[in-house]
Design a protein around this motif. Structure first.
Motif, PDB file in Angstrom:
ATOM      1  N   ASN A 294      77.701  81.758 -74.005  1.00 13.05           N
ATOM      2  CA  ASN A 294      78.617  82.090 -75.085  1.00 13.05           C
ATOM      3  C   ASN A 294      78.097  83.347 -75.770  1.00 13.05           C
ATOM      4  OD1 ASN A 294      80.110  82.224 -77.486  1.00 13.05           O
ATOM      5  ND2 ASN A 294      80.295  79.998 -77.613  1.00 13.05           N
ATOM      6  N   ASP A 295      78.912  84.379 -75.816  1.00 12.58           N
ATOM      7  CA  ASP A 295      78.496  85.637 -76.438  1.00 12.58           C
ATOM      8  C   ASP A 295      78.142  85.457 -77.903  1.00 12.58           C
ATOM      9  OD1 ASP A 295      79.014  86.781 -74.014  1.00 12.58           O
ATOM     10  OD2 ASP A 295      80.865  87.786 -74.633  1.00 12.58           O
ATOM     11  N   PHE A 296      78.748  84.463 -78.556  1.00  7.77           N
ATOM     12  CA  PHE A 296      78.478  84.246 -79.971  1.00  7.77           C
ATOM     13  C   PHE A 296      77.049  83.754 -80.207  1.00  7.77           C
ATOM     14  CE2 PHE A 296      83.249  83.438 -80.962  1.00  7.77           C
ATOM     15  CZ  PHE A 296      83.518  84.769 -80.724  1.00  7.77           C
ATOM     16  N   PHE A 297      76.470  83.023 -79.238  1.00  9.98           N
ATOM     17  CA  PHE A 297      75.061  82.611 -79.366  1.00  9.98           C
ATOM     18  C   PHE A 297      74.169  83.847 -79.361  1.00  9.98           C
ATOM     19  CE2 PHE A 297      76.222  78.516 -76.890  1.00  9.98           C
ATOM     20  CZ  PHE A 297      76.755  77.944 -78.034  1.00  9.98           C
TER      21      PHE A 297
ATOM     22  N   SER B 291      87.022  89.188 -83.118  1.00 11.94           N
ATOM     23  CA  SER B 291      86.300  88.149 -82.364  1.00 11.94           C
ATOM     24  C   SER B 291      86.610  86.771 -82.944  1.00 11.94           C
ATOM     25  CB  SER B 291      84.796  88.411 -82.400  1.00 11.94           C
ATOM     26  OG  SER B 291      84.487  89.592 -81.708  1.00 11.94           O
ATOM     27  N   ALA B 292      86.652  86.679 -84.268  1.00 10.04           N
ATOM     28  CA  ALA B 292      87.000  85.410 -84.914  1.00 10.04           C
ATOM     29  C   ALA B 292      88.468  85.067 -84.649  1.00 10.04           C
ATOM     30  CB  ALA B 292      86.720  85.484 -86.409  1.00 10.04           C
ATOM     31  N   ALA B 293      89.341  86.078 -84.689  1.00 10.66           N
ATOM     32  CA  ALA B 293      90.759  85.842 -84.408  1.00 10.66           C
ATOM     33  C   ALA B 293      90.944  85.309 -82.991  1.00 10.66           C
ATOM     34  CB  ALA B 293      91.559  87.125 -84.602  1.00 10.66           C
TER      35      ALA B 293
ATOM     36  N   ASP C 176      86.402  94.118 -76.728  1.00 10.43           N
ATOM     37  CA  ASP C 176      85.389  94.605 -75.796  1.00 10.43           C
ATOM     38  C   ASP C 176      83.985  94.423 -76.352  1.00 10.43           C
ATOM     39  OD1 ASP C 176      85.746  96.447 -77.785  1.00 10.43           O
ATOM     40  OD2 ASP C 176      85.644  98.199 -76.491  1.00 10.43           O
ATOM     41  N   ALA C 177      83.878  93.969 -77.600  1.00  8.87           N
ATOM     42  CA  ALA C 177      82.576  93.726 -78.224  1.00  8.87           C
ATOM     43  C   ALA C 177      82.721  92.551 -79.179  1.00  8.87           C
ATOM     44  CB  ALA C 177      82.112  94.962 -78.977  1.00  8.87           C
TER      45      ALA C 177
ATOM     46  N   HIS D  96      77.541  81.302 -86.680  1.00  6.24           N
ATOM     47  CA  HIS D  96      78.295  81.319 -87.933  1.00  6.24           C
ATOM     48  C   HIS D  96      79.527  82.196 -87.753  1.00  6.24           C
ATOM     49  CE1 HIS D  96      74.335  79.933 -89.195  1.00  6.24           C
ATOM     50  NE2 HIS D  96      74.998  79.312 -90.159  1.00  6.24           N
ATOM     51  N   ILE D  97      80.636  81.721 -88.312  1.00  6.29           N
ATOM     52  CA  ILE D  97      81.909  82.422 -88.183  1.00  6.29           C
ATOM     53  C   ILE D  97      82.680  82.231 -89.483  1.00  6.29           C
ATOM     54  CG2 ILE D  97      83.067  80.420 -87.143  1.00  6.29           C
ATOM     55  CD1 ILE D  97      84.580  82.399 -85.302  1.00  6.29           C
TER      56      ILE D  97
END
Length: 192
Positions: free
Chosen positions: A53-56, A71-73, A84-85, A130-131
């Motif tokens: 997971n990119d978020f980790f 990213s959150a959306a 892309d990021a 966190h988001i």
């Protein structure tokens, strides 16, 4: 090391110390190819077997960062746009020393009042990130509409308004606290 090998992607030095590893043993784990240093306080567990997971990664490379904007959306399924990021917000006075080649992380500097509002923690086993919650994400996207794009902003707001779990009162409360209530109201009037 086997106890965490399967389920924890990034491990802080403090967590390793709590597990009983000395700096010498941590260095040995790095030499053996079990750990890889990410920054001064975090290691990547190279024996991790869980889902990527990119978020980790964003959480590990940007301590105290919060997943934001597009990213959150995308996480909340408010857009079909594939960023892309990974968009990460940090407080204005904070600095990020190292960023990975992949996934690309795009840093947004928010003031303290914007950073403290609507942060939630998402856990997946032993990993977390966190988001900003969905209403805060929508308000931020409207606020940064010129950077993000008008079409993307409209799509996010339209998809948010279609959701059954939307909380318009919370959306207005966030907009009022972040001093963009007039813009949010204008967008809502146009779309509703």
């Amino acid at each position: 090391m086997n106890a965490i090998a399967v389920n924890k992607k990034f491990i802080t030095t403090a967590e390793l110390k709590d597990m009983g590893y000395s700096y010498y043993k941590i260095g040995k784990l790095e030499e053996q190819g079990i750990l890889s240093r990410v920054n001064r306080s975090t290691y990547e567990n190279l024996t991790y077997k869980g889902d990527e997971n990119d978020f980790f990664s964003a959480e590990a490379f940007v301590p105290n960062g919060v997943i934001c904007l597009m990213s959150a959306a995308r996480y909340y399924e408010l857009t079909n746009f594939l960023p892309d990021a990974v968009d990460v917000a940090i407080e204005r006075k904070k600095k990020v020393n190292t960023l990975p080649e992949w996934p690309e992380i795009r840093i947004f500097y928010f003031d303290a009042s914007r950073m403290d509002l609507g942060v939630t923690e998402v856990r997946d086993g032993d990993n977390c990130f966190h988001i900003f919650d969905i209403e805060k994400t929508v308000v931020d996207i409207i606020y940064y509409r010129n950077k993000i794009g008008i079409e993307e902003t409209s799509e996010v707001l339209r998809n948010y308004l279609k959701r059954r779990d939307r909380q318009i009162d919370r959306l207005y409360a966030y907009a009022k606290r972040l001093r963009c209530e007039k813009i949010v109201r204008t967008y809502l009037e146009v779309l509703v």
